[in-house]
Design a protein around this motif. Structure first.
Motif, PDB file in Angstrom:
ATOM      1  N   ARG A  36      -5.765   7.454  -6.452  1.00  0.00           N
ATOM      2  CA  ARG A  36      -5.414   6.375  -7.376  1.00  0.00           C
ATOM      3  C   ARG A  36      -4.026   5.843  -7.005  1.00  0.00           C
ATOM      4  N   SER A  37      -3.958   4.561  -6.815  1.00  0.00           N
ATOM      5  CA  SER A  37      -2.694   3.956  -6.418  1.00  0.00           C
ATOM      6  C   SER A  37      -2.201   3.038  -7.524  1.00  0.00           C
TER       7      SER A  37
ATOM      8  N   THR B 286     -11.134   0.438  -0.407  1.00  0.00           N
ATOM      9  CA  THR B 286     -10.468   0.357  -1.709  1.00  0.00           C
ATOM     10  C   THR B 286     -11.475   0.040  -2.810  1.00  0.00           C
TER      11      THR B 286
ATOM     12  N   VAL C  32      -5.631  -0.583  -8.039  1.00  0.00           N
ATOM     13  CA  VAL C  32      -6.134  -0.376  -6.680  1.00  0.00           C
ATOM     14  C   VAL C  32      -6.209   1.115  -6.389  1.00  0.00           C
ATOM     15  N   ASP C  33      -7.388   1.577  -5.996  1.00  0.00           N
ATOM     16  CA  ASP C  33      -7.586   2.968  -5.595  1.00  0.00           C
ATOM     17  C   ASP C  33      -8.083   2.999  -4.155  1.00  0.00           C
ATOM     18  N   TYR C  34      -7.614   3.970  -3.387  1.00  0.00           N
ATOM     19  CA  TYR C  34      -7.963   4.099  -1.974  1.00  0.00           C
ATOM     20  C   TYR C  34      -8.909   5.285  -1.781  1.00  0.00           C
TER      21      TYR C  34
ATOM     22  N   ARG D 124     -13.340   4.186   5.191  1.00  0.00           N
ATOM     23  CA  ARG D 124     -12.148   4.029   4.359  1.00  0.00           C
ATOM     24  C   ARG D 124     -12.193   2.670   3.676  1.00  0.00           C
TER      25      ARG D 124
ATOM     26  N   GLY E  40       0.767  -1.234   0.000  1.00  0.00           N
ATOM     27  CA  GLY E  40       0.000   0.000   0.000  1.00  0.00           C
ATOM     28  C   GLY E  40       0.793   1.276   0.000  1.00  0.00           C
TER      29      GLY E  40
ATOM     30  N   TYR F 224      -9.761  10.712  -2.500  1.00  0.00           N
ATOM     31  CA  TYR F 224      -9.768   9.573  -3.425  1.00  0.00           C
ATOM     32  C   TYR F 224      -8.396   9.505  -4.080  1.00  0.00           C
TER      33      TYR F 224
ATOM     34  N   ARG G   5     -11.165  -1.780  -6.708  1.00  0.00           N
ATOM     35  CA  ARG G   5     -10.235  -2.545  -7.552  1.00  0.00           C
ATOM     36  C   ARG G   5     -10.901  -2.825  -8.893  1.00  0.00           C
TER      37      ARG G   5
END
Length: 401
Positions: A294-295, A257, A184-186, A255, A138, A292, A259
C-alpha cells in the motif's frame, strides 16, 4: 484580475529556471543539483533555508512584514522519471533515460517564482514555508519529509500543492473539496514453476499458462467483481519471463498498480486481488511470491482550504475558469501524506495551449511543461498566501472556537 505585473515580469526568469531543471533531470532522492539550485535561489532572496529534509528536500522559511501568527506551506515536487525523452528542442534532457515527463520542473519553477515575489514584498501576516519535495514518483518523498519532522519543525495551519493538467486548457483550474486523486497500491507477483527443455514441457511445470490466465483474471476483477458505480483501476505494467527460445522458464514476474478512490474499495480490491493470485497459482501447481504494498493514500482536499484555493485562482483566471465539478482522477499523489498532517488543498491547473508538448499526456516521452503556465501557477500561490495570511488567528484556533 489578471496575473499581477510583478509576477508576470518574472516569466523569463522562471522559464530559464524551468528549462535548466528540465535539461538536468534527477530521479527521486537524487535531486542534489536541483535542491542545490533551489537552496541557492532562496538564500539569495533572504529566505531562511533548511536543506536535507527527507534526504534531498528543501524548506524555505519567510516571515511576513505584518504581525500575524498563522503559518502555511506551499509545496512543489522536484524529481524526474526513469524514461527516455523523445523531444528534440534545445532544453531536452541531457541525461539518457531520465526525463521530466510530469512537469515537476515547472512546479519547482513556479514555487521559486512565488518565493521570489513574496520575499521582495513580504506583504502578508505570518509565515510561509516553501516546501520543495523529492521523490514524488512512486518513492513517497512526501512521507520521507513528514517522517523527518517536516510539520514538527515547520508547523502549518494549512498546506497547498498544485499540478499541471494537460487535458485542460491553459487558463482553467480544477479545484474541488473531497477526493481529488486516488490511492495507489503496488504489486509484484512471482509465479514459480520448474524449467525444462522446450521440446519436453511435460518434464517441467510451465508457469506461463498460469500467468496468462492470471492476467486475464486480474483484468476481469474491475469489470465483473466490482460495483459499476465504484471506481478502481488495475494495471499490469510489467510481464517478464524466460531467457531463451528453447527453455521453458522457471518463473514469471508481473508488476503493476491498483488505484481506488475510497478506503472500502481499496480493501475490496486487495482482497479480490489476493484471492485471484493464490487461486490461479494453486490451480496450475505453481508456487507464488506476492509483494503487495500500500502506497499513497487518496488525496483529499479539506472543504475550507479548497474553497479558499478556488477563490484565489478565480481572482486571477475568472470565476468561469474554475471547474469545481471536475471528476476525481485515478492518478495518485504523495501530497496526500501532507494532507494527512494538515488541512489543505491540491490544485490542478490546465496547461494545454500552443506550446509544443503542452497537450501531450504526462509520463510520455514527448511531454513538455507549458512555460505560459508559470506566471499563472506562481500567481495562484501568491494569491493563496495573501488570502490565507491576513491578520487573523491560526486556523486551528478558529475551528476550536
Amino acid at each position: 484580475m489578471p496575473v499581477p505585473d510583478r509576477i508576470a515580469a518574472l516569466s523569463p526568469e522562471m522559464t530559464a529556471w524551468r528549462r535548466d531543471i528540465h535539461a538536468h533531470p534527477e530521479l527521486g532522492f537524487e535531486e542534489v543539483r536541483t535542491s542545490g539550485l533551489v537552496a541557492e535561489k532562496l538564500a539569495s532572496w533572504g529566505i531562511e533555508v533548511h536543506a536535507g529534509i527527507g534526504r534531498t528536500g528543501v524548506v524555505g522559511v519567510l516571515q511576513g512584514r505584518h504581525a500575524g501568527n498563522r503559518r502555511i506551506g506551499l509545496r512543489a515536487d522536484m524529481d524526474a522519471l526513469p524514461m527516455p525523452e523523445t523531444n528534440d528542442f534545445a532544453h531536452r534532457s541531457t541525461r539518457p533515460g531520465v526525463m521530466h515527463a510530469c512537469g515537476h520542473d515547472g512546479h519547482t519553477a513556479m514555487l521559486l517564482g512565488a518565493a521570489k515575489h513574496l520575499a521582495e514584498t513580504r506583504d502578508f501576516a505570518g509565515v510561509v514555508h516553501f516546501i520543495f519535495q523529492p521523490a514524488e514518483e512512486g518513492l513517497t518523498g512526501a512521507l520521507a519529509m513528514v517522517q523527518d519532522g517536516l510539520f514538527r519543525r515547520f508547523p502549518c495551519d494549512a498546506v497547498y500543492g498544485l499540478h499541471n493538467l494537460p487535458q485542460l486548457p491553459l487558463g482553467v483550474a480544477a479545484i474541488r473539496p473531497g477526493t481529488v486523486l486516488a490511492a495507489v497500491d503496488y504489486f509484484a507477483i512471482r509465479l514459480l514453476g520448474r524449467s525444462s527443455h522446450g521440446a519436453e514441457p511435460h518434464r517441467g511445470i510451465d508457469p506461463l499458462p498460469g500467468a496468462t490466465q492470471l492476467y486475464a483474471a486480474l483484468q476481469s476483477l474491475v469489470s465483473r467483481r466490482v460495483d459499476p458505480h465504484g471506481t478502481a483501476v488495475l494495471s499490469v505494467a510489467q510481464f517478464h519471463a524466460g531467457t531463451s527460445d528453447i527453455v521453458i522458464p522457471e518463473s514469471v514476474e508481473m508488476r503493476g498498480t491498483i488505484r481506488t478512490l475510497t478506503p472500502e474499495m481499496r480493501a475490496q480490491m486487495e482482497a479480490l486481488f489476493r484471492q485471484a493470485v493464490t487461486g490461479t497459482a494453486a490451480a496450475h501447481g505453481l508456487e507464488v511470491e506476492l509483494d503487495y504494498r500500500r502506497s499513497y493514500p487518496p488525496t483529499i482536499n479539506t472543504p475550507q482550504e479548497a474553497a479558499l484555493a478556488a477563490e484565489a485562482a478565480a481572482k486571477l483566471l475568472g470565476a468561469e475558469a474554475i471547474r469545481g465539478d471536475f471528476p476525481s482522477l485515478t492518478a495518485g499523489e504523495d501530497f496526500s501524506y501532507m494532507l494527512q498532517e494538515a488541512p489543505g488543498a491540491f490544485l490542478l491547473l490546465g496547461q494545454a495551449g500552443e506550446a509544443e508538448g503542452s497537450a501531450v499526456p504526462v509520463h510520455n516521452g514527448r511531454y513538455d511543461f507549458n512555460d505560459d503556465l508559470l506566471p499563472i501557477g506562481a500567481g495562484c500561490l501568491v494569491q493563496i498566501v495573501q488570502d490565507e495570511l491576513r491578520d487573523r488567528a491560526p486556523l486551528h484556533e478558529q475551528r476550536a472556537g
